[in-house]
Design a protein around this motif. Structure first.
Motif, mmCIF file in Angstrom:
data_model
loop_
_atom_site.group_PDB
_atom_site.id
_atom_site.type_symbol
_atom_site.label_atom_id
_atom_site.label_comp_id
_atom_site.label_asym_id
_atom_site.label_seq_id
_atom_site.Cartn_x
_atom_site.Cartn_y
_atom_site.Cartn_z
ATOM 1 N N GLU A 93 134.103 7.249 27.496
ATOM 2 C CA GLU A 93 135.034 8.346 27.240
ATOM 3 C C GLU A 93 135.066 8.704 25.758
ATOM 4 O O GLU A 93 135.142 9.898 25.404
ATOM 5 N N LEU A 94 134.990 7.708 24.881
ATOM 6 C CA LEU A 94 134.981 7.990 23.448
ATOM 7 C C LEU A 94 133.767 8.829 23.077
ATOM 8 O O LEU A 94 133.869 9.793 22.305
ATOM 9 N N ASN A 95 132.609 8.497 23.644
ATOM 10 C CA ASN A 95 131.422 9.316 23.398
ATOM 11 C C ASN A 95 131.595 10.715 23.958
ATOM 12 O O ASN A 95 131.138 11.698 23.360
ATOM 13 N N GLY A 96 132.249 10.828 25.122
ATOM 14 C CA GLY A 96 132.485 12.137 25.703
ATOM 15 C C GLY A 96 133.379 12.992 24.827
ATOM 16 O O GLY A 96 133.095 14.186 24.593
ATOM 17 N N LEU A 97 134.470 12.408 24.337
ATOM 18 C CA LEU A 97 135.367 13.150 23.458
ATOM 19 C C LEU A 97 134.669 13.527 22.150
ATOM 20 O O LEU A 97 134.871 14.627 21.612
ATOM 21 N N ALA A 98 133.821 12.614 21.645
ATOM 22 C CA ALA A 98 133.053 12.914 20.437
ATOM 23 C C ALA A 98 132.082 14.063 20.682
ATOM 24 O O ALA A 98 131.871 14.920 19.817
ATOM 25 N N ALA A 99 131.486 14.094 21.879
ATOM 26 C CA ALA A 99 130.551 15.175 22.214
ATOM 27 C C ALA A 99 131.248 16.530 22.197
ATOM 28 O O ALA A 99 130.671 17.535 21.753
ATOM 29 N N LEU A 100 132.493 16.575 22.686
ATOM 30 C CA LEU A 100 133.231 17.836 22.664
ATOM 31 C C LEU A 100 133.454 18.306 21.235
ATOM 32 O O LEU A 100 133.353 19.504 20.940
ATOM 33 N N VAL A 101 133.749 17.360 20.350
ATOM 34 C CA VAL A 101 133.916 17.707 18.937
ATOM 35 C C VAL A 101 132.614 18.274 18.383
ATOM 36 O O VAL A 101 132.603 19.334 17.727
ATOM 37 N N MET A 102 131.502 17.583 18.644
ATOM 38 C CA MET A 102 130.212 18.030 18.116
ATOM 39 C C MET A 102 129.840 19.416 18.642
ATOM 40 O O MET A 102 129.331 20.266 17.908
ATOM 41 N N GLY A 103 130.104 19.659 19.914
ATOM 42 C CA GLY A 103 129.794 20.963 20.481
ATOM 43 C C GLY A 103 130.607 22.071 19.846
ATOM 44 O O GLY A 103 130.084 23.169 19.581
ATOM 45 N N ARG A 104 131.880 21.807 19.589
ATOM 46 C CA ARG A 104 132.751 22.841 19.026
ATOM 47 C C ARG A 104 132.405 23.185 17.580
ATOM 48 O O ARG A 104 132.689 24.291 17.123
ATOM 49 N N ILE A 105 131.804 22.247 16.855
ATOM 50 C CA ILE A 105 131.438 22.539 15.465
ATOM 51 C C ILE A 105 129.972 22.948 15.346
ATOM 52 O O ILE A 105 129.442 23.080 14.243
ATOM 53 N N GLY A 106 129.308 23.132 16.505
ATOM 54 C CA GLY A 106 127.950 23.664 16.489
ATOM 55 C C GLY A 106 126.832 22.647 16.401
ATOM 56 O O GLY A 106 125.659 23.023 16.296
ATOM 57 N N ARG A 107 127.156 21.373 16.478
ATOM 58 C CA ARG A 107 126.118 20.333 16.453
ATOM 59 C C ARG A 107 125.719 20.001 17.895
ATOM 60 O O ARG A 107 126.007 18.933 18.419
ATOM 61 N N HIS A 108 125.014 20.923 18.519
ATOM 62 C CA HIS A 108 124.760 20.800 19.955
ATOM 63 C C HIS A 108 123.764 19.684 20.281
ATOM 64 O O HIS A 108 123.836 19.087 21.350
ATOM 65 N N ASP A 109 122.834 19.399 19.358
ATOM 66 C CA ASP A 109 121.906 18.300 19.612
ATOM 67 C C ASP A 109 122.635 16.960 19.619
ATOM 68 O O ASP A 109 122.359 16.085 20.455
ATOM 69 N N GLU A 110 123.598 16.802 18.701
ATOM 70 C CA GLU A 110 124.391 15.575 18.677
ATOM 71 C C GLU A 110 125.311 15.495 19.884
ATOM 72 O O GLU A 110 125.532 14.414 20.443
ATOM 73 N N THR A 164 127.425 9.025 27.312
ATOM 74 C CA THR A 164 128.607 9.017 28.180
ATOM 75 C C THR A 164 128.203 8.822 29.636
ATOM 76 O O THR A 164 128.747 7.958 30.342
ATOM 77 N N LEU A 165 127.264 9.616 30.103
ATOM 78 C CA LEU A 165 126.872 9.567 31.512
ATOM 79 C C LEU A 165 126.173 8.254 31.861
ATOM 80 O O LEU A 165 126.264 7.778 32.996
ATOM 81 N N ALA A 166 125.500 7.656 30.879
ATOM 82 C CA ALA A 166 124.854 6.362 31.122
ATOM 83 C C ALA A 166 125.884 5.237 31.237
ATOM 84 O O ALA A 166 125.694 4.285 32.002
ATOM 85 N N LEU A 167 126.982 5.358 30.490
ATOM 86 C CA LEU A 167 127.990 4.296 30.450
ATOM 87 C C LEU A 167 129.129 4.502 31.452
ATOM 88 O O LEU A 167 129.870 3.562 31.746
ATOM 89 N N ARG A 176 135.137 12.528 38.854
ATOM 90 C CA ARG A 176 135.623 13.744 38.191
ATOM 91 C C ARG A 176 135.072 13.854 36.779
ATOM 92 O O ARG A 176 134.577 14.910 36.371
ATOM 93 N N ASN A 177 135.151 12.779 36.020
ATOM 94 C CA ASN A 177 134.642 12.808 34.648
ATOM 95 C C ASN A 177 133.131 13.004 34.612
ATOM 96 O O ASN A 177 132.605 13.654 33.699
#
Length: 302
Positions: free
Chosen positions: A190-207, A215-218, A225-226
Protein backbone atom coordinates in the motif's frame (compact mmCIF):
# COMPACT_ATOMS: atom_id res chain seq x y z
CA UNK A 1 -17.95 -6.50 27.12
CA UNK A 2 -18.88 -9.78 25.44
CA UNK A 3 -21.33 -7.83 23.24
CA UNK A 4 -18.57 -5.37 22.37
CA UNK A 5 -16.18 -8.24 21.56
CA UNK A 6 -18.76 -9.73 19.21
CA UNK A 7 -19.22 -6.37 17.49
CA UNK A 8 -15.44 -6.03 17.14
CA UNK A 9 -15.33 -9.39 15.34
CA UNK A 10 -18.14 -8.22 13.05
CA UNK A 11 -16.18 -5.06 12.31
CA UNK A 12 -13.14 -7.11 11.31
CA UNK A 13 -15.38 -9.14 8.98
CA UNK A 14 -16.68 -5.96 7.31
CA UNK A 15 -13.13 -4.71 6.83
CA UNK A 16 -12.25 -7.98 5.13
CA UNK A 17 -15.34 -7.75 2.92
CA UNK A 18 -14.15 -4.34 1.78
CA UNK A 19 -10.69 -5.69 0.95
CA UNK A 20 -12.24 -8.47 -1.10
CA UNK A 21 -14.36 -6.03 -3.09
CA UNK A 22 -17.73 -6.60 -1.42
CA UNK A 23 -18.31 -2.90 -1.01
CA UNK A 24 -20.99 -0.48 -2.20
CA UNK A 25 -24.40 0.20 -0.71
CA UNK A 26 -24.65 -3.25 0.89
CA UNK A 27 -21.48 -2.72 2.93
CA UNK A 28 -22.60 0.80 3.80
CA UNK A 29 -26.01 -0.42 5.02
CA UNK A 30 -24.55 -3.27 7.05
CA UNK A 31 -22.03 -0.95 8.67
CA UNK A 32 -24.74 1.51 9.70
CA UNK A 33 -26.85 -1.29 11.17
CA UNK A 34 -23.92 -2.45 13.30
CA UNK A 35 -23.24 1.14 14.39
CA UNK A 36 -26.85 1.50 15.54
CA UNK A 37 -26.60 -1.79 17.42
CA UNK A 38 -23.54 -0.50 19.27
CA UNK A 39 -25.46 2.62 20.26
CA UNK A 40 -28.54 0.62 21.28
CA UNK A 41 -26.37 -1.38 23.68
CA UNK A 42 -25.59 1.86 25.51
CA UNK A 43 -29.20 1.90 26.70
CA UNK A 44 -29.27 -1.73 27.89
CA UNK A 45 -28.33 -2.58 31.46
CA UNK A 46 -25.41 -1.26 33.47
CA UNK A 47 -22.01 -0.88 31.86
CA UNK A 48 -18.67 0.48 33.03
CA UNK A 49 -17.18 3.63 31.55
CA UNK A 50 -14.62 1.44 29.79
CA UNK A 51 -17.34 -0.58 28.06
CA UNK A 52 -19.28 2.54 27.09
CA UNK A 53 -16.18 4.11 25.54
CA UNK A 54 -15.58 0.92 23.60
CA UNK A 55 -19.14 0.89 22.31
CA UNK A 56 -18.81 4.50 21.15
CA UNK A 57 -15.52 3.53 19.49
CA UNK A 58 -17.19 0.65 17.66
CA UNK A 59 -20.10 2.84 16.60
CA UNK A 60 -17.55 5.30 15.19
CA UNK A 61 -15.66 2.47 13.50
CA UNK A 62 -18.78 1.10 11.78
CA UNK A 63 -19.94 4.58 10.77
CA UNK A 64 -16.43 5.21 9.40
CA UNK A 65 -16.77 2.10 7.26
CA UNK A 66 -20.10 3.40 5.95
CA UNK A 67 -18.31 6.69 5.23
CA UNK A 68 -15.57 4.85 3.33
CA UNK A 69 -18.13 2.87 1.31
CA UNK A 70 -19.87 6.12 0.32
CA UNK A 71 -16.54 7.75 -0.61
CA UNK A 72 -15.58 4.69 -2.65
CA UNK A 73 -18.98 4.86 -4.41
CA UNK A 74 -18.48 8.61 -4.95
CA UNK A 75 -21.63 9.57 -3.06
CA UNK A 76 -20.49 12.80 -1.37
CA UNK A 77 -23.73 13.78 0.36
CA UNK A 78 -24.08 10.44 2.13
CA UNK A 79 -20.36 10.42 2.89
CA UNK A 80 -20.50 13.86 4.53
CA UNK A 81 -23.43 12.79 6.70
CA UNK A 82 -21.55 9.69 7.87
CA UNK A 83 -18.39 11.74 8.47
CA UNK A 84 -20.15 14.19 10.77
CA UNK A 85 -21.69 11.41 12.85
CA UNK A 86 -18.52 9.32 12.97
CA UNK A 87 -16.42 12.27 14.15
CA UNK A 88 -18.87 12.93 16.98
CA UNK A 89 -18.78 9.29 18.06
CA UNK A 90 -14.98 9.12 17.88
CA UNK A 91 -14.82 12.20 20.10
CA UNK A 92 -17.19 10.59 22.60
CA UNK A 93 -15.01 7.49 22.56
CA UNK A 94 -11.92 9.61 23.17
CA UNK A 95 -10.12 7.80 20.33
CA UNK A 96 -7.31 9.65 18.59
CA UNK A 97 -6.71 6.58 16.43
CA UNK A 98 -10.27 6.58 15.09
CA UNK A 99 -10.17 10.33 14.52
CA UNK A 100 -7.00 9.85 12.48
CA UNK A 101 -8.78 7.25 10.33
CA UNK A 102 -11.71 9.58 9.75
CA UNK A 103 -9.53 12.56 8.83
CA UNK A 104 -7.98 10.36 6.13
CA UNK A 105 -11.41 9.61 4.67
CA UNK A 106 -12.37 13.28 5.00
CA UNK A 107 -9.33 14.36 2.97
CA UNK A 108 -10.22 11.95 0.16
CA UNK A 109 -13.84 13.11 0.19
CA UNK A 110 -12.73 16.74 -0.12
CA UNK A 111 -10.28 15.80 -2.88
CA UNK A 112 -13.07 14.14 -4.88
CA UNK A 113 -15.03 17.38 -4.67
CA UNK A 114 -11.98 19.47 -5.59
CA UNK A 115 -12.10 21.26 -2.23
CA UNK A 116 -8.33 21.26 -2.15
CA UNK A 117 -7.75 23.42 0.92
CA UNK A 118 -10.23 21.32 2.91
CA UNK A 119 -8.45 18.17 1.71
CA UNK A 120 -5.12 19.56 2.86
CA UNK A 121 -6.49 20.68 6.24
CA UNK A 122 -8.03 17.24 6.85
CA UNK A 123 -4.82 15.42 5.91
CA UNK A 124 -2.79 17.70 8.18
CA UNK A 125 -5.27 17.14 11.02
CA UNK A 126 -4.83 13.40 10.59
CA UNK A 127 -1.06 13.68 10.88
CA UNK A 128 -1.40 15.83 14.01
CA UNK A 129 -3.46 13.15 15.78
CA UNK A 130 -1.92 11.98 19.04
CA UNK A 131 -1.67 8.40 17.80
CA UNK A 132 0.75 9.58 15.09
CA UNK A 133 3.08 10.92 17.75
CA UNK A 134 3.02 7.68 19.71
CA UNK A 135 3.16 5.17 16.83
CA UNK A 136 5.35 5.56 13.73
CA UNK A 137 3.09 3.20 11.75
CA UNK A 138 0.15 5.60 11.94
CA UNK A 139 2.40 8.58 11.24
CA UNK A 140 3.70 6.87 8.11
CA UNK A 141 0.17 6.36 6.77
CA UNK A 142 -0.90 9.91 7.63
CA UNK A 143 2.24 11.30 5.95
CA UNK A 144 1.69 9.21 2.79
CA UNK A 145 -1.86 10.50 2.56
CA UNK A 146 -0.70 14.09 3.10
CA UNK A 147 1.90 13.64 0.34
CA UNK A 148 -0.91 12.57 -1.97
CA UNK A 149 -2.91 15.72 -1.28
CA UNK A 150 0.15 17.95 -1.69
CA UNK A 151 0.94 16.34 -5.05
CA UNK A 152 -2.66 16.89 -6.19
CA UNK A 153 -2.24 20.58 -5.32
CA UNK A 154 0.95 20.82 -7.39
CA UNK A 155 3.20 21.16 -4.33
CA UNK A 156 5.91 18.91 -5.79
CA UNK A 157 8.77 19.60 -3.36
CA UNK A 158 6.57 19.36 -0.26
CA UNK A 159 4.94 16.18 -1.58
CA UNK A 160 8.26 14.43 -2.17
CA UNK A 161 9.61 15.55 1.21
CA UNK A 162 6.49 14.27 2.98
CA UNK A 163 6.55 10.98 1.06
CA UNK A 164 10.20 10.48 2.02
CA UNK A 165 9.21 11.03 5.65
CA UNK A 166 6.40 8.47 5.29
CA UNK A 167 8.81 5.83 3.96
CA UNK A 168 11.48 6.45 6.59
CA UNK A 169 8.87 6.43 9.34
CA UNK A 170 7.45 3.14 8.03
CA UNK A 171 10.90 1.57 8.36
CA UNK A 172 11.04 2.63 12.03
CA UNK A 173 7.60 1.27 12.93
CA UNK A 174 7.17 -1.79 15.13
CA UNK A 175 5.45 -4.29 12.83
CA UNK A 176 4.81 -6.71 15.68
CA UNK A 177 2.56 -4.32 17.58
CA UNK A 178 -1.16 -5.12 17.81
CA UNK A 179 -3.30 -2.66 15.85
CA UNK A 180 -7.02 -2.41 14.96
CA UNK A 181 -8.56 -4.28 12.04
CA UNK A 182 -8.98 -1.20 9.86
CA UNK A 183 -5.18 -0.73 9.72
CA UNK A 184 -4.64 -4.19 8.22
CA UNK A 185 -4.54 -2.75 4.68
CA UNK A 186 -1.42 -0.67 5.32
CA UNK A 187 1.73 -2.52 4.39
CA UNK A 188 4.66 -2.15 2.01
CA UNK A 189 2.39 -2.80 -0.98
CA UNK A 190 0.00 0.00 0.00
CA UNK A 191 2.86 2.40 0.74
CA UNK A 192 4.23 1.81 -2.75
CA UNK A 193 0.74 2.32 -4.16
CA UNK A 194 0.29 5.63 -2.38
CA UNK A 195 3.79 6.67 -3.50
CA UNK A 196 2.87 5.79 -7.09
CA UNK A 197 -0.12 8.13 -6.93
CA UNK A 198 2.19 10.92 -5.81
CA UNK A 199 4.64 10.21 -8.64
CA UNK A 200 1.87 10.15 -11.22
CA UNK A 201 0.43 13.46 -10.07
CA UNK A 202 3.79 15.23 -10.33
CA UNK A 203 4.45 13.80 -13.79
CA UNK A 204 6.99 11.11 -12.94
CA UNK A 205 5.05 8.41 -14.75
CA UNK A 206 7.99 6.01 -15.15
CA UNK A 207 8.53 6.03 -11.39
CA UNK A 208 4.81 5.63 -10.83
CA UNK A 209 4.83 2.57 -13.10
CA UNK A 210 7.76 1.03 -11.23
CA UNK A 211 6.05 1.60 -7.89
CA UNK A 212 2.80 0.09 -9.14
CA UNK A 213 4.56 -3.03 -10.35
CA UNK A 214 5.97 -3.39 -6.84
CA UNK A 215 2.53 -2.82 -5.32
CA UNK A 216 0.88 -5.50 -7.44
CA UNK A 217 3.72 -7.95 -6.76
CA UNK A 218 3.42 -7.46 -2.98
CA UNK A 219 -0.36 -7.08 -2.68
CA UNK A 220 -2.07 -9.82 -0.70
CA UNK A 221 -4.14 -12.23 -2.84
CA UNK A 222 -7.44 -11.41 -1.12
CA UNK A 223 -7.13 -7.64 -1.67
CA UNK A 224 -9.22 -7.74 -4.87
CA UNK A 225 -10.49 -4.15 -4.70
CA UNK A 226 -7.04 -2.64 -4.30
CA UNK A 227 -5.63 -4.89 -7.03
CA UNK A 228 -8.20 -3.58 -9.51
CA UNK A 229 -7.64 0.02 -8.39
CA UNK A 230 -3.87 -0.10 -8.72
CA UNK A 231 -4.03 -2.05 -11.98
CA UNK A 232 -5.98 0.79 -13.56
CA UNK A 233 -3.43 3.27 -12.26
CA UNK A 234 -0.68 1.12 -13.80
CA UNK A 235 -2.47 1.24 -17.17
CA UNK A 236 -2.83 5.03 -16.84
CA UNK A 237 0.89 5.38 -16.02
CA UNK A 238 1.80 3.36 -19.10
CA UNK A 239 -0.59 5.40 -21.21
CA UNK A 240 0.97 8.64 -19.94
CA UNK A 241 4.31 7.39 -21.32
CA UNK A 242 2.79 6.74 -24.76
CA UNK A 243 2.64 2.96 -24.32
CA UNK A 244 -0.94 2.54 -25.49
CA UNK A 245 -0.65 -1.11 -26.57
CA UNK A 246 0.92 -2.12 -23.25
CA UNK A 247 -1.63 -0.09 -21.32
CA UNK A 248 -4.49 -1.92 -23.03
CA UNK A 249 -2.88 -5.28 -22.23
CA UNK A 250 -2.70 -4.20 -18.58
CA UNK A 251 -6.31 -3.00 -18.40
CA UNK A 252 -8.08 -5.68 -20.47
CA UNK A 253 -8.16 -8.38 -17.73
CA UNK A 254 -10.30 -6.01 -15.64
CA UNK A 255 -13.06 -6.36 -18.23
CA UNK A 256 -13.12 -10.16 -18.23
CA UNK A 257 -16.16 -12.01 -16.95
CA UNK A 258 -13.98 -13.88 -14.49
CA UNK A 259 -12.66 -10.71 -12.87
CA UNK A 260 -12.64 -11.09 -9.07
CA UNK A 261 -14.19 -7.68 -8.44
CA UNK A 262 -16.79 -5.86 -10.56
CA UNK A 263 -15.57 -2.32 -11.09
CA UNK A 264 -17.57 0.41 -9.42
CA UNK A 265 -17.15 3.84 -7.89
CA UNK A 266 -13.61 5.20 -8.02
CA UNK A 267 -12.26 2.31 -10.10
CA UNK A 268 -15.01 2.64 -12.67
CA UNK A 269 -14.34 6.39 -12.95
CA UNK A 270 -10.65 5.66 -13.53
CA UNK A 271 -11.58 3.14 -16.21
CA UNK A 272 -13.58 5.78 -18.05
CA UNK A 273 -10.67 8.19 -17.71
CA UNK A 274 -8.42 5.53 -19.21
CA UNK A 275 -10.83 5.07 -22.11
CA UNK A 276 -10.89 8.82 -22.85
CA UNK A 277 -7.11 9.17 -22.65
CA UNK A 278 -6.55 6.09 -24.83
CA UNK A 279 -8.80 7.38 -27.62
CA UNK A 280 -6.95 10.72 -27.57
CA UNK A 281 -3.54 9.03 -27.75
CA UNK A 282 -4.15 6.50 -30.52
CA UNK A 283 -7.47 7.06 -32.31
CA UNK A 284 -8.19 4.27 -34.77
CA UNK A 285 -5.35 1.98 -33.65
CA UNK A 286 -6.16 -1.73 -33.64
CA UNK A 287 -5.61 -2.11 -29.90
CA UNK A 288 -7.93 0.84 -29.26
CA UNK A 289 -10.69 -0.76 -31.33
CA UNK A 290 -10.19 -4.02 -29.43
CA UNK A 291 -10.42 -2.13 -26.16
CA UNK A 292 -13.58 -0.28 -27.11
CA UNK A 293 -15.26 -3.49 -28.29
CA UNK A 294 -14.45 -5.24 -25.01
CA UNK A 295 -15.55 -2.22 -22.97
CA UNK A 296 -18.87 -2.06 -24.83
CA UNK A 297 -19.44 -5.78 -24.22
CA UNK A 298 -18.79 -5.32 -20.51
CA UNK A 299 -21.20 -2.39 -20.26
CA UNK A 300 -23.92 -4.39 -22.04
CA UNK A 301 -23.53 -7.17 -19.47
CA UNK A 302 -23.97 -4.62 -16.69
Amino acid sequence: MSDADRLARNFADLVQDDHEGRTGIRLETRALAHAQHALDLQAVGQASTRVRHRLYYLAAAFTGTALWAAVEAQEPQRAQKHLNKAMTLAGMAGSSEMQMRLWGHASLLALQQQRMHDALAAAEAGRRAHVCRSDAFYRSLASARLAGILSAMGEKTAALRTLDHAEKTYDRADMGEQRPAWMSFYDRAELNGLAALVMGRIGRHDEAEARLHRTLALLRPDFHRNRAYYTIHLALAQLAQGEGDQAVNTALPLLSKGSATPLAGRSQSLLHQFDRDLRKLSPGAGFVIEWQDRLAEGEKEL
